[in-house]
Design a protein around this motif. Sequence first.
Motif, short mmCIF file in Angstrom:
data_model
loop_
_atom_site.label_atom_id
_atom_site.label_comp_id
_atom_site.label_asym_id
_atom_site.label_seq_id
_atom_site.Cartn_x
_atom_site.Cartn_y
_atom_site.Cartn_z
N SER A 160 0.82 -1.21 0.00
CA SER A 160 0.00 0.00 0.00
C SER A 160 0.85 1.26 0.00
O SER A 160 0.42 2.29 -0.50
CB SER A 160 -0.89 0.03 1.24
OG SER A 160 -1.65 -1.12 1.32
N SER A 164 -0.80 4.68 -3.62
CA SER A 164 -2.05 4.80 -2.88
C SER A 164 -3.04 3.74 -3.38
O SER A 164 -3.35 3.68 -4.56
CB SER A 164 -2.62 6.20 -3.13
OG SER A 164 -3.60 6.48 -2.20
N THR A 165 -3.45 2.88 -2.46
CA THR A 165 -4.32 1.79 -2.89
C THR A 165 -5.68 1.87 -2.21
O THR A 165 -5.82 2.45 -1.15
CB THR A 165 -3.69 0.44 -2.54
OG1 THR A 165 -3.27 0.49 -1.19
CG2 THR A 165 -2.53 0.10 -3.42
N SER A 166 -6.65 1.24 -2.83
CA SER A 166 -8.01 1.24 -2.28
C SER A 166 -8.15 0.12 -1.26
O SER A 166 -7.29 -0.76 -1.15
CB SER A 166 -9.01 1.05 -3.40
OG SER A 166 -8.85 -0.25 -3.92
N THR A 169 -8.06 -3.28 -2.92
CA THR A 169 -6.71 -3.74 -3.23
C THR A 169 -6.05 -4.33 -2.00
O THR A 169 -5.34 -5.34 -2.08
CB THR A 169 -5.84 -2.58 -3.76
OG1 THR A 169 -6.59 -1.87 -4.73
CG2 THR A 169 -4.55 -3.06 -4.36
N ASP A 244 -13.47 7.21 -0.08
CA ASP A 244 -12.15 7.86 0.01
C ASP A 244 -12.15 9.29 -0.51
O ASP A 244 -11.54 10.18 0.07
CB ASP A 244 -11.11 7.04 -0.77
CG ASP A 244 -10.76 5.76 -0.03
OD1 ASP A 244 -11.45 5.43 0.95
OD2 ASP A 244 -9.79 5.08 -0.43
N ARG A 245 -12.87 9.53 -1.63
CA ARG A 245 -12.87 10.87 -2.19
C ARG A 245 -13.51 11.85 -1.22
O ARG A 245 -13.03 12.96 -1.00
CB ARG A 245 -13.65 10.89 -3.51
CG ARG A 245 -12.81 10.40 -4.65
CD ARG A 245 -13.51 10.58 -5.95
NE ARG A 245 -12.58 10.25 -7.02
CZ ARG A 245 -12.92 10.16 -8.29
NH1 ARG A 245 -14.15 10.38 -8.65
NH2 ARG A 245 -12.01 9.87 -9.19
N HIS A 255 -5.84 6.99 2.85
CA HIS A 255 -4.81 5.98 2.67
C HIS A 255 -3.96 5.83 3.94
O HIS A 255 -3.76 4.73 4.45
CB HIS A 255 -3.94 6.37 1.47
CG HIS A 255 -2.78 5.47 1.25
ND1 HIS A 255 -2.93 4.15 0.87
CD2 HIS A 255 -1.44 5.68 1.37
CE1 HIS A 255 -1.73 3.61 0.77
NE2 HIS A 255 -0.83 4.51 1.07
N ARG A 258 -5.93 4.36 6.82
CA ARG A 258 -6.17 2.92 6.67
C ARG A 258 -4.92 2.11 7.07
O ARG A 258 -5.04 1.06 7.69
CB ARG A 258 -6.58 2.63 5.22
CG ARG A 258 -7.45 1.40 5.11
CD ARG A 258 -7.99 1.18 3.73
NE ARG A 258 -9.24 1.85 3.53
CZ ARG A 258 -9.47 2.76 2.60
NH1 ARG A 258 -8.54 3.11 1.75
NH2 ARG A 258 -10.65 3.31 2.49
#
Lengths: 355, 258
Positions: A160, A164-166, A169, A244-245, A255, A258
């Motif tokens: 991560s 930047s991962t969701s 992911t 996230d947005r 990010h 998390r």
Amino acid sequence: MSGTDPSVMVGEYRSYVLRKILFIAGCLVAMVAVLGYATTIGSSGISAIDVYTNIFYHFVDPSRCDPGVEWAVFTVRLPRIMTGLIAGMSLGVAGAAMQSMMKNPLADPYTTGISSGASFGATLAIVLGFDLAGLGGTAGLIVTAFVFALVPAAVIILVSSLRSTSAATMILSGIAVMYLFNACTTLVKLGASDASLSAVFQWSIGDLSGSTWDSFYTILVFTLVGGTILMAMSKKLNILITGDRNATALGLNAHRLRICLLAVISLMTASVVCFTGIIGFVGLVAPHIVRIFLGSDNRYLIPASALFGALLLMVADLISRVIIAPTFLPVGVITAFIGCPLFLYLLIKQRRSMW
Amino acid sequence: MRIDLSKLEFGYDPSSPVLRGIDHVLEDPEFVCIMGPNGVGKSTLVHCMNKILRPTGGAVLIDGEDIGSIRLKTLASRMGYVPNSTEDSFPLTVVDTIMVGLQNDYRFGTRDEDLERVHRVLDLMDIGHLAMRNFDELSAGQHQKVMLARGLVRSPEVVLLDEPTSNLDIRHQIEVTKTLSRLPATEGMMVVMISHDINITAKYADRIILMHDGMIHSVGTPSEVLTRENLRLVYGVDADILEVDGRPHVILKDSVPM
């Protein structure tokens, strides 16, 4: 309702919050009641009153404790029951936070592959005698399982951090690492003796019978620190579940948050799994059952999941001790047996959707 | 607040930039609508203005300071945002959903003054009757009104809205746009809205930014921007422009080859 009186809405909201607080208080009372009752179960007949009296005098005036009751309560029964209580709390809190941070109802404390890492560590210790800390015996196994439990989470955090991962992911990375560790565990088991395989199996199904005050205090420290951090972040978790947005627009680095949460949850879960083995279902189901009654506001969901998780695991452990006494059933089996029908019943009965 | 967009560029892939050198200044409290066809970079532009996306070239300056050096939390306290879709995976009540928008002021407990702020925006959006309902029990239009309320609850200096009326019926589109158009005067707020409805925008916008091919094609009052030539070039449609109450009214006729 243009121009309506705000006091009406404020009143409605206050009673809504009060209902949540009452639910949490109810869970606390039930947890204390189950704790007392569970301590009465065993070969020497001790009443619930004796248990509570002994616990009271143990802390207030130890000279007034009956030595026989004191021994049965504090040396024999409470280490296991209290370990179950604190492990249930930890799994409940970790599950609630994991589901919210991953925005996924299927997430549980083991989602990031912690169980597969811990299993691999335990298998190495049992089959090959591998001992990271050089402590030997059970202590060596616990430390090895703890360290390996954190490896999958460390891999996810590393992946991560590269970009930047969701949340999706992160879950997929966890699943990939889980398969790798499962394959490694299988490889190690190929050369294992029957006795080692039996010990690995026993460890993997989750069991509280080997609990001691040391295991309780170790899990307690991780749960208190982790639980406090997660409670402090509960408002941020409420923002994270909006996407996230939106979280970014509300001033939150989704990010980074998390990754922080993942580190905290991983440490909490690893502290449980290394002592008790893999106790499934509590971390997944306790938050969902609580959500049905309280909704998804993490400010209340997290403490309620802690208490409900403790209650669920203590009841499961109680049943596992009495159902075919004097033999014990692994508590992991019972949590699934009582958790699954209860959860399905509530899923069918509830009117509104929570997911 | 003054927002300077200076040679702003953004692209997921360097070979095909989405934004190609946007230069513009947004300053006065006014109702600005961003228009343009799908994929032209409207949402990307808005996302560069509130740090959801980091520009790959040029700069966004907030009161002269580069947006990259402004803390997210500081920016969020001054700039509201309403997304074009909701992704609340674990729904809260409408009150709690809106309270999330208070973020900086969102303490563990809920203060009466927080609830009064929520009540005010519920009233503004005319959804007070939904206050204690669960978010997932609402219609798509009601979702959008709750999102609008969440974007406005902190009374920011600027609110960025990404197609906030796309799920509303025509009556509610007009009512919400009318409400938004009043905010600059009543709250001193700058309202920047992405919109696809030409005539509602023409009726209420103070200024329109018309985008084409990742760049600003035209900026000005609705009468200056919504011309037959612009619509043909940017949207590929043939239209007649009438004037109603001093504002342009577009009668769409047919698509034309671009």
